[in-house]
Design an enzyme around this catalytic site. Structure first.
Site, PDB file in Angstrom:
ATOM      1  N   THR A 207      -4.461   0.619  10.835  1.00  0.00           N
ATOM      2  CA  THR A 207      -5.684   0.977  10.108  1.00  0.00           C
ATOM      3  C   THR A 207      -6.674   1.774  10.960  1.00  0.00           C
ATOM      4  O   THR A 207      -6.913   1.430  12.109  1.00  0.00           O
ATOM      5  CB  THR A 207      -6.372  -0.319   9.619  1.00  0.00           C
ATOM      6  OG1 THR A 207      -5.404  -1.091   8.930  1.00  0.00           O
ATOM      7  CG2 THR A 207      -7.559  -0.018   8.727  1.00  0.00           C
ATOM      8  N   GLU A 208      -7.242   2.845  10.372  1.00  0.00           N
ATOM      9  CA  GLU A 208      -8.301   3.576  11.055  1.00  0.00           C
ATOM     10  C   GLU A 208      -9.658   3.233  10.452  1.00  0.00           C
ATOM     11  O   GLU A 208      -9.732   2.635   9.397  1.00  0.00           O
ATOM     12  CB  GLU A 208      -8.164   5.103  11.002  1.00  0.00           C
ATOM     13  CG  GLU A 208      -7.019   5.708  10.340  1.00  0.00           C
ATOM     14  CD  GLU A 208      -7.072   7.238  10.361  1.00  0.00           C
ATOM     15  OE1 GLU A 208      -8.086   7.828  10.743  1.00  0.00           O
ATOM     16  OE2 GLU A 208      -6.065   7.824   9.953  1.00  0.00           O
TER      17      GLU A 208
ATOM     18  N   GLU B  78      -7.639  12.410  26.211  1.00  0.00           N
ATOM     19  CA  GLU B  78      -8.696  13.187  25.542  1.00  0.00           C
ATOM     20  C   GLU B  78     -10.050  12.904  26.201  1.00  0.00           C
ATOM     21  O   GLU B  78     -10.172  11.943  26.955  1.00  0.00           O
ATOM     22  CB  GLU B  78      -8.802  12.732  24.072  1.00  0.00           C
ATOM     23  CG  GLU B  78      -7.592  13.033  23.247  1.00  0.00           C
ATOM     24  CD  GLU B  78      -7.707  12.542  21.813  1.00  0.00           C
ATOM     25  OE1 GLU B  78      -8.583  11.697  21.536  1.00  0.00           O
ATOM     26  OE2 GLU B  78      -6.928  13.019  20.986  1.00  0.00           O
TER      27      GLU B  78
ATOM     28  N   HIS C  12     -10.440  12.114  17.166  1.00  0.00           N
ATOM     29  CA  HIS C  12     -10.519  10.671  16.960  1.00  0.00           C
ATOM     30  C   HIS C  12     -11.926  10.126  17.157  1.00  0.00           C
ATOM     31  O   HIS C  12     -12.779  10.763  17.757  1.00  0.00           O
ATOM     32  CB  HIS C  12      -9.568   9.963  17.934  1.00  0.00           C
ATOM     33  CG  HIS C  12      -8.163  10.446  17.816  1.00  0.00           C
ATOM     34  ND1 HIS C  12      -7.525  11.139  18.812  1.00  0.00           N
ATOM     35  CD2 HIS C  12      -7.291  10.347  16.792  1.00  0.00           C
ATOM     36  CE1 HIS C  12      -6.307  11.446  18.412  1.00  0.00           C
ATOM     37  NE2 HIS C  12      -6.136  10.977  17.186  1.00  0.00           N
TER      38      HIS C  12
ATOM     39  N   GLY D 189       0.833  -1.208   0.000  1.00  0.00           N
ATOM     40  CA  GLY D 189       0.000   0.000   0.000  1.00  0.00           C
ATOM     41  C   GLY D 189       0.865   1.255   0.000  1.00  0.00           C
ATOM     42  O   GLY D 189       2.023   1.224   0.396  1.00  0.00           O
ATOM     43  N   ARG D 190       0.280   2.366  -0.420  1.00  0.00           N
ATOM     44  CA  ARG D 190       1.033   3.612  -0.562  1.00  0.00           C
ATOM     45  C   ARG D 190       1.704   4.027   0.753  1.00  0.00           C
ATOM     46  O   ARG D 190       2.901   4.318   0.800  1.00  0.00           O
ATOM     47  CB  ARG D 190       0.098   4.718  -1.047  1.00  0.00           C
ATOM     48  CG  ARG D 190       0.807   5.983  -1.475  1.00  0.00           C
ATOM     49  CD  ARG D 190      -0.136   6.886  -2.245  1.00  0.00           C
ATOM     50  NE  ARG D 190      -1.238   7.317  -1.411  1.00  0.00           N
ATOM     51  CZ  ARG D 190      -1.385   8.562  -0.939  1.00  0.00           C
ATOM     52  NH1 ARG D 190      -0.511   9.483  -1.259  1.00  0.00           N
ATOM     53  NH2 ARG D 190      -2.394   8.887  -0.173  1.00  0.00           N
TER      54      ARG D 190
END
Ligand code: SF4
Lengths: 298, 401, 77
Positions: free
Chosen positions: A97-98, A215, A256, A18-19
């Site tokens: 991965t998100e 957070e 997030h 992947g990039r």
């Protein structure tokens, strides 16, 4: 010493062609990490920056022991990639991965727990033990990474990948340096929370203090506060709490996926109170973190 | 993504959860007709994405179609937490002898879904947890295995419910759990669940949240209940500034430059990424600054994308200056962002040296970026100036405007 | 709007090498090169400022066939 990874950790990248992963592979090799190969189905026989690509994780684990895997695949394939790595017997996973749906995260986290696999992330930039190894995009390219992450005595845990580097940079500038820094991920469910990683830092003779970035949203800070009260941990902890403005904006999501104020327990003010009660110092600014740590390290 | 009550009830219906008869309408004449078709005693419920409807006057009762019409008109015009309703739900009023609470959500600590059940429904559940913990149960279950109804039974029985109620409530909670898992919900709450005089049990009000990331997976369901694709369901409708920013982000897939939320100050913020934006927004406010917006840039956006976002922010009449700030960046490039903001500023008709109060993005390719900023006379700082110090400087420059 | 930051000069010799032209078109990550109707290699004005300075084009060609100028580094204008 360091925790989770060191100069001997050999690992693969799932989704290596992947990039983003191609760039990451280069940065990891430049850093001296032991990247031994990668997996992309259908790309067997290719190379990325000189390391071999295979179709399956088993192709690696059948012939050698693999210490860890970085999962950098699109969200739709992430759960399958995690399951494949667990099934192949890899015991440390970094899920970069998100935007993986929460149900899938809950599913593979449960599987990982059953198989006693340590899972970091999802939605994270990985782990770095400065001067030894890193797994993930944390810190970026060699020169900037070395400047921000100098070897030293502070363990860092952060719900934000970018802020991991910012905090590390202030610790390096102050001369304290970093033992291991972990971008733990910004999702509502993550494989390893502050409190779950603390025992590893407690057992590491080189770690003298802890810096965390937190957070609004979730209960991870409460869990950490309870750990500090019950475990007898001797490490001084300094926390930085971002997103204070969100206390006034319930129901709005910023940053997030896990960052939202739904109830009182999600607010920064409640979390700061609870952290302070447990003896954790809360810094107002990033540059206060090393100052507070130096005051507390004996 | 939160569902309106009338949508959520459509979803519950698909999962065989019993409900009172109701009709969703958008004006008072339709409300009159709806009341005629339902029963003499009805509840009129404002359809807004906000809690506290009862307190705010968004829920009322009526016992004739004329009264329904009259009260509907009032509720349709009543803002709740700054939101106007999208319509009203006219629902038959039932006599309730006992109220229950059931919710399914994820517990980030246990990393599993959890059923929260209580036989003290209708009131604030945190209140119940604090003062009557024996009336509240928390029951975790696996998201990896198919849901087994005994889990729901355990949750209900744990607060002391037995007999016919136990079986009826277990069935409702089982259906709720299946709905939760199958539809990628992050919250499925029915409060209250009501027991009627004849002993039957129905869902009176509910709150469902679907994970935004999973919307595509469930597009057929969403289309069926009439949720428009572009509806983002934040707790207030987006402003034009926010819509324009979302379009800038959507028009170009290279990196992120958007997630903009408008505020009423005069300092435009071009900040990133997730955690950095939260930190910097706090830092600007702590220094006494008044942000015109929150936003996020990251993931190495293209020059054009950064330029378009900058142009949009600079063009807002209320924005006097902009501050460009991020944490030490790894994959986003300093020079690319610098090109973008300078270009956007010029395209909006401003001198970057004047309009940009400060540029604080250290990290990859910073040398190239700093050379560029110098050329255009933009005030920039490197990583030796902290995020908070940079925010302070930006705010100081705003003085005297 | 013309490019503000990057200017790319293509030497005449490049146009004669059709294979090189095609390679440059497909290689550039931000689509800066294209083949004109007259079969000449040209730059796409609106993409010039996206140049990542990756040098792939320079490495693919030989001595100064492609020259990249950072306008912000020069003393002109
Ligand atoms: S340096 Fe890279 S980005 Fe720039 S024109 Fe050449 S190939 Fe394209």
């Amino acid at each position: 010493m360091s925790i989770l990874i060191d100069e001997n950790t050999n690992f693969i990248i799932q989704g290596i062609t992947g990039r983003e992963a191609v760039t990451m592979a280069k940065e990891l090799l430049d850093y001296g990490s032991k990247l031994v190969g990668g997996v992309t189905p259908g790309r067997k026989g290719r190379e990325v920056h000189g390391v071999p690509v295979e179709d399956t994780v088993r192709a690696f684990t059948n012939s050698q022991s693999i210490g860890a895997s970085i999962i950098s695949v699109p969200p739709a394939f992430a759960a399958d990639a995690v399951n494949e790595a667990i099934e192949a017997g890899i015991k440390l996973l970094v899920v970069v991965t998100e935007r993986i749906p929460r149900k899938q995260v809950a599913q593979f986290v449960e599987y990982a727990q059953q198989e006693e696999v340590r899972l970091i992330g999802p939605n994270c930039l990985g782990i770095i033990s400065p001067g030894k190894s890193k797994l993930g995009g944390v810190g970026g390219a060699l020169e900037s990474c070395e400047q921000a992450f100098q070897p030293g005595s502070i363990g860092v845990m952060s719900r934000s990948g970018g802020m991991t580097t910012e905090i590390a940079n202030s610790l390096s500038e102050s001369g304290l340096g970093i033992s291991t820094a972990i971008s733990i991920g910004g999702d509502a469910i993550i494989g390893s929370t502050y409190a779950e990683l603390m025992p590893l830092f407690d057992a590491d003779p080189e770690t003298k203090g802890i810096a965390i970035y937190s957070e609004p949203g979730g209960r991870a800070e409460y869990e950490l506060a309870e750990y500090m009260e019950s475990s007898g941990s001797k490490l001084p902890v300094v926390a930085f709490m971002a997103g204070r403005f969100m206390d006034e904006m319930p129901g709005m999501r910023f940053g997030h996926a896990g960052t939202i104020v739904e109830g009182k327990a999600d607010t920064t003010s409640e979390k700061i109170a609870k952290l302070s009660d447990s003896g954790i110092a809360v810094a107002e600014k990033i540059e206060d973190i090393p100052v507070l740590l130096k005051q507390r390290i004996r | 993504m939160r569902f309106y009550e009338y949508e959520a009830k459509e979803v519950l219906k698909k999962y065989s959860i019993p409900l009172p008869k109701s009709l969703f309408v958008k004006d008072s004449d339709s409300a009159f007709n709806a009341a005629q078709n339902l029963s003499t005693d009805v509840v009129i419920k404002s359809q807004v994405l906000s809690g506290g409807r009862m307190k705010a006057g968004g829920i009322d009762f009526a016992n004739s179609p004329e009264e329904v019409k009259e009260k509907s008109r009032i509720i349709l015009e009543l803002e709740i937490n700054g939101l106007l309703p999208v319509g009203i739900l006219i629902e038959e009023k039932k006599k309730i002898t006992q109220e229950y609470f059931a919710a399914v959500t994820y517990d980030g600590r246990a990393k599993k879904p959890v059923i929260i059940f209580s036989d003290m429904g209708g009131i604030d559940i945190e209140e119940v947890a604090n003062s009557h913990p024996e009336h509240l149960s928390r029951t975790h279950f696996s998201a990896a295995r198919p849901f087994s109804p005994f889990t729901a039974k355990n949750a209900v029985a744990a607060v002391g419910v037995t007999g016919r109620e136990l079986n009826q409530l277990s069935a409702i909670v089982t259906n709720l759990c299946n709905l939760f898992l199958e539809r990628d919900l992050t919250l499925a709450e029915i409060n209250p669940i009501g027991k009627l005089e004849d002993g039957s049990i129905i869902a009176l009000d509910c709150h469902l949240d679907m994970e935004s990331e999973a919307r595509n997976t469930h597009s057929a369901l969403l289309a069926e209940i009439g949720v428009p694709e572009e509806d983002n369901r934040q707790s207030r409708p987006p402003t034009q500034f926010e819509i324009d920013a979302a379009n800038v982000d959507a028009a170009d897939t290279r990196g992120v430059a958007g997630n903009l939320t408008e505020f009423d100050g005069n300092l435009g913020l071009i900040i990133g990424a997730g955690g950095g934006s939260l930190t910097l927004f706090d830092a600007v406010r702590a220094a006494g600054g008044k942000p015109a917006n929150y936003c996020e840039i990251g993931g190495n956006p293209s020059v054009a994308k950064a330029a378009n976002l900058t142009k949009l922010i600079c063009s807002q009449p209320k924005v006097d200056k902009v501050a460009v700030m991020m944490n030490v960046v790894s994959n986003t490039r300093v020079d690319i962002v610098a090109r973008g903001v300078i270009k956007g500023c010029i395209e909006a008709g401003f001198d970057p040296a004047e309009k940009i109060a400060i540029f604080r993005i250290p990290g990859s390719w910073e040398e190239e970026g700093f050379a560029l900023l110098e050329r255009y006379g933009v005030d920039y700082v490197d990583r030796s100036v902290s995020m908070h110090e940079a925010a302070q400087r930006a705010v100081e420059k705003m003085k005297g405007i | 709007m013309p490019a503000m930051f990057i200017s790319i000069a293509i030497e005449d010799s490049v146009h004669k090498d059709q294979e090189l032209c095609n390679r440059l078109v497909s290689m550039c990550p931000v689509d800066i090169f294209e083949i004109s109707e007259k079969s000449q290699l040209i730059t796409v004005e609106e993409n010039l400022d996206e140049c990542t300075l990756c040098n792939l084009c320079i490495e693919a060609s030989s001595d100064e066939q492609i020259k990249i100028e950072k306008l912000y580094r020069s003393d002109s204008n």
